[in-house]
Design a protein around this motif. Structure first.
Motif, PDB file in Angstrom:
ATOM      1  N   VAL A 173       0.835  -1.200   0.000  1.00  0.00           N
ATOM      2  CA  VAL A 173       0.000   0.000   0.000  1.00  0.00           C
ATOM      3  C   VAL A 173       0.870   1.250   0.000  1.00  0.00           C
ATOM      4  CG1 VAL A 173      -1.814   1.254   1.228  1.00  0.00           C
ATOM      5  CG2 VAL A 173      -1.833  -1.251   1.212  1.00  0.00           C
ATOM      6  N   GLN A 174       0.513   2.205  -0.843  1.00  0.00           N
ATOM      7  CA  GLN A 174       1.226   3.475  -0.932  1.00  0.00           C
ATOM      8  C   GLN A 174       0.519   4.527  -0.077  1.00  0.00           C
ATOM      9  OE1 GLN A 174       4.263   3.846  -2.781  1.00  0.00           O
ATOM     10  NE2 GLN A 174       3.938   1.641  -2.512  1.00  0.00           N
ATOM     11  N   SER A 175       1.267   5.504   0.374  1.00  0.00           N
ATOM     12  CA  SER A 175       0.689   6.584   1.191  1.00  0.00           C
ATOM     13  C   SER A 175      -0.316   7.380   0.361  1.00  0.00           C
ATOM     14  CB  SER A 175       1.796   7.514   1.692  1.00  0.00           C
ATOM     15  OG  SER A 175       2.329   8.253   0.609  1.00  0.00           O
ATOM     16  N   PRO A 208       5.750   3.993   0.570  1.00  0.00           N
ATOM     17  CA  PRO A 208       4.851   3.044   1.218  1.00  0.00           C
ATOM     18  C   PRO A 208       4.131   3.649   2.423  1.00  0.00           C
ATOM     19  CG  PRO A 208       7.138   2.496   1.705  1.00  0.00           C
ATOM     20  CD  PRO A 208       7.160   3.618   0.710  1.00  0.00           C
ATOM     21  N   LEU A 209       2.903   3.195   2.631  1.00  0.00           N
ATOM     22  CA  LEU A 209       2.149   3.564   3.825  1.00  0.00           C
ATOM     23  C   LEU A 209       2.754   2.790   4.986  1.00  0.00           C
ATOM     24  CD1 LEU A 209      -0.317   5.006   5.083  1.00  0.00           C
ATOM     25  CD2 LEU A 209      -1.639   2.954   4.567  1.00  0.00           C
ATOM     26  N   LEU A 210       3.143   3.512   6.039  1.00  0.00           N
ATOM     27  CA  LEU A 210       3.785   2.878   7.189  1.00  0.00           C
ATOM     28  C   LEU A 210       2.899   2.997   8.420  1.00  0.00           C
ATOM     29  CD1 LEU A 210       7.412   4.292   6.744  1.00  0.00           C
ATOM     30  CD2 LEU A 210       6.538   2.070   5.984  1.00  0.00           C
ATOM     31  N   PHE A 211       2.900   1.940   9.233  1.00  0.00           N
ATOM     32  CA  PHE A 211       2.265   1.980  10.547  1.00  0.00           C
ATOM     33  C   PHE A 211       3.269   1.392  11.521  1.00  0.00           C
ATOM     34  CE2 PHE A 211      -0.245   0.061  13.984  1.00  0.00           C
ATOM     35  CZ  PHE A 211      -0.891   1.189  14.428  1.00  0.00           C
ATOM     36  N   ASN A 212       3.625   2.168  12.545  1.00  0.00           N
ATOM     37  CA  ASN A 212       4.666   1.767  13.506  1.00  0.00           C
ATOM     38  C   ASN A 212       5.970   1.412  12.798  1.00  0.00           C
ATOM     39  OD1 ASN A 212       3.079   2.199  15.761  1.00  0.00           O
ATOM     40  ND2 ASN A 212       2.385   0.078  15.873  1.00  0.00           N
ATOM     41  N   VAL A 258       2.517  -1.232   5.243  1.00  0.00           N
ATOM     42  CA  VAL A 258       1.199  -1.861   5.222  1.00  0.00           C
ATOM     43  C   VAL A 258       1.090  -2.666   3.936  1.00  0.00           C
ATOM     44  CG1 VAL A 258      -1.290  -1.430   5.162  1.00  0.00           C
ATOM     45  CG2 VAL A 258       0.196   0.000   6.591  1.00  0.00           C
ATOM     46  N   ARG A 259       0.682  -3.930   4.090  1.00  0.00           N
ATOM     47  CA  ARG A 259       0.504  -4.812   2.934  1.00  0.00           C
ATOM     48  C   ARG A 259      -0.855  -5.491   3.037  1.00  0.00           C
ATOM     49  NH1 ARG A 259       5.027  -8.589   1.323  1.00  0.00           N
ATOM     50  NH2 ARG A 259       3.945  -9.962   2.737  1.00  0.00           N
ATOM     51  N   ILE A 260      -1.442  -5.749   1.881  1.00  0.00           N
ATOM     52  CA  ILE A 260      -2.737  -6.428   1.831  1.00  0.00           C
ATOM     53  C   ILE A 260      -2.615  -7.594   0.866  1.00  0.00           C
ATOM     54  CG2 ILE A 260      -5.187  -6.213   1.263  1.00  0.00           C
ATOM     55  CD1 ILE A 260      -4.967  -3.228   1.991  1.00  0.00           C
ATOM     56  N   GLU A 261      -2.966  -8.782   1.346  1.00  0.00           N
ATOM     57  CA  GLU A 261      -2.968  -9.962   0.483  1.00  0.00           C
ATOM     58  C   GLU A 261      -4.320 -10.046  -0.210  1.00  0.00           C
ATOM     59  OE1 GLU A 261      -1.535 -14.586   0.538  1.00  0.00           O
ATOM     60  OE2 GLU A 261      -2.502 -13.815   2.345  1.00  0.00           O
ATOM     61  N   VAL A 262      -4.282 -10.077  -1.538  1.00  0.00           N
ATOM     62  CA  VAL A 262      -5.485  -9.991  -2.359  1.00  0.00           C
ATOM     63  C   VAL A 262      -5.627 -11.262  -3.196  1.00  0.00           C
ATOM     64  CG1 VAL A 262      -6.644  -8.621  -4.152  1.00  0.00           C
ATOM     65  CG2 VAL A 262      -5.176  -7.486  -2.471  1.00  0.00           C
ATOM     66  N   ARG A 263      -6.856 -11.780  -3.266  1.00  0.00           N
ATOM     67  CA  ARG A 263      -7.143 -12.943  -4.107  1.00  0.00           C
ATOM     68  C   ARG A 263      -7.232 -12.507  -5.568  1.00  0.00           C
ATOM     69  NH1 ARG A 263     -10.693 -14.057   0.386  1.00  0.00           N
ATOM     70  NH2 ARG A 263     -10.055 -15.998   1.374  1.00  0.00           N
ATOM     71  N   SER A 264      -6.813 -13.364  -6.458  1.00  0.00           N
ATOM     72  CA  SER A 264      -6.864 -13.051  -7.885  1.00  0.00           C
ATOM     73  C   SER A 264      -8.307 -13.074  -8.394  1.00  0.00           C
ATOM     74  CB  SER A 264      -6.012 -14.036  -8.686  1.00  0.00           C
ATOM     75  OG  SER A 264      -6.727 -15.214  -8.975  1.00  0.00           O
ATOM     76  N   PRO A 265      -8.557 -12.419  -9.520  1.00  0.00           N
ATOM     77  CA  PRO A 265      -9.897 -12.434 -10.106  1.00  0.00           C
ATOM     78  C   PRO A 265     -10.357 -13.842 -10.497  1.00  0.00           C
ATOM     79  CG  PRO A 265      -8.567 -10.711 -11.112  1.00  0.00           C
ATOM     80  CD  PRO A 265      -7.654 -11.536 -10.255  1.00  0.00           C
ATOM     81  N   GLY A 307     -10.325   6.023   1.004  1.00  0.00           N
ATOM     82  CA  GLY A 307     -10.489   5.748  -0.424  1.00  0.00           C
ATOM     83  C   GLY A 307      -9.190   5.558  -1.169  1.00  0.00           C
ATOM     84  N   TYR A 308      -8.130   6.220  -0.738  1.00  0.00           N
ATOM     85  CA  TYR A 308      -6.843   6.060  -1.414  1.00  0.00           C
ATOM     86  C   TYR A 308      -6.324   4.634  -1.280  1.00  0.00           C
ATOM     87  CZ  TYR A 308      -4.531   6.585   3.151  1.00  0.00           C
ATOM     88  OH  TYR A 308      -4.122   6.417   4.451  1.00  0.00           O
ATOM     89  N   ILE A 309      -6.661   3.966  -0.187  1.00  0.00           N
ATOM     90  CA  ILE A 309      -6.290   2.548  -0.021  1.00  0.00           C
ATOM     91  C   ILE A 309      -7.273   1.674  -0.803  1.00  0.00           C
ATOM     92  CG2 ILE A 309      -6.011   0.632   1.604  1.00  0.00           C
ATOM     93  CD1 ILE A 309      -5.246   2.724   3.739  1.00  0.00           C
ATOM     94  N   ILE A 310      -8.549   1.966  -0.679  1.00  0.00           N
ATOM     95  CA  ILE A 310      -9.591   1.208  -1.365  1.00  0.00           C
ATOM     96  C   ILE A 310      -9.340   1.189  -2.868  1.00  0.00           C
ATOM     97  CG2 ILE A 310     -12.070   1.130  -1.877  1.00  0.00           C
ATOM     98  CD1 ILE A 310     -12.450   2.493   0.949  1.00  0.00           C
ATOM     99  N   ASP A 311      -9.019   2.352  -3.432  1.00  0.00           N
ATOM    100  CA  ASP A 311      -8.749   2.436  -4.871  1.00  0.00           C
ATOM    101  C   ASP A 311      -7.532   1.599  -5.264  1.00  0.00           C
ATOM    102  OD1 ASP A 311     -10.941   4.079  -5.223  1.00  0.00           O
ATOM    103  OD2 ASP A 311      -9.751   5.924  -5.446  1.00  0.00           O
TER     104      ASP A 311
END
Length: 132
Positions: free
Chosen positions: A25-27, A33-37, A41-48, A116-120
Motif C-alpha cells: 500500500v502506498q501513502s 509506502p504507507l507505514l504503521f509503527n 502496510v501490505r494487503i494480500e489480495v485474491r486473484s480475479p 479511499g486512497y487505499i480502497i482504490d
C-alpha cells in the motif's frame, strides 16, 4: 512426433494465475509506502480467477442487471451512496485474505470512504491480472 513431444511438455498449470498476491500500500500522497509503527502496510489480495472473487463479482453483476431491467420497466432505482459503498466493500472484503501491519478489519477499511486512497489501490490491484 514433434506434436507429441510438444504436448507431453505442455503443462496448463504453468500458465495459471496465482491465487493471491501482496499489494504494498502506498501513502495517500503516493510518495512511498504507507507505514504503521515503521512497518509497511501490505494487503494480500485474491486473484480475479478465484471462486471468492468470481462470486463477489457475480453478486455485483446480478444487482446491476436487476437495476437495469427495473429502469427499462420505468421503475425508479433506490440506489444510495451508502449502498454503493457497501457493495464495493463487500467485493473487496471477499478478495482480501489478510491485512498486514494495519490493525483494522477489511470491513472497517473498505466501509470507510475517507480511506479511499487505499480502497482504490486494492480495487486497481485486484483488477490487474498481471499481479497474479
Amino acid at each position: 512426433m514433434n506434436d507429441q513431444m510438444t504436448a507431453a511438455a505442455f503443462n496448463l498449470a504453468d500458465f495459471e494465475a496465482t491465487d493471491t498476491a501482496w499489494l504494498e500500500v502506498q501513502s495517500k500522497k503516493d510518495d512511498g509506502p504507507l507505514l504503521f509503527n515503521g512497518l509497511p502496510v501490505r494487503i494480500e489480495v485474491r486473484s480475479p480467477g478465484t471462486k471468492e472473487a468470481m462470486n463477489a463479482q457475480h453478486i455485483i453483476d446480478t444487482a446491476t442487471t436487476t437495476r437495469t431491467y427495473a429502469a427499462m420497466r420505468g421503475k425508479v432505482s433506490k440506489e444510495t451512496v451508502e449502498g454503493n459503498i457497501a457493495q464495493r466493500a463487500s467485493k473487496l472484503i471477499a478478495v482480501t485474505t489478510q491485512i498486514e501491519n494495519f490493525p483494522v478489519s477489511p470491513k472497517d477499511l473498505y466501509a470507510n470512504p475517507k480511506l479511499g486512497y487505499i480502497i482504490d489501490q486494492v480495487a486497481k490491484f485486484h483488477g490487474d491480472w498481471a499481479n497474479f
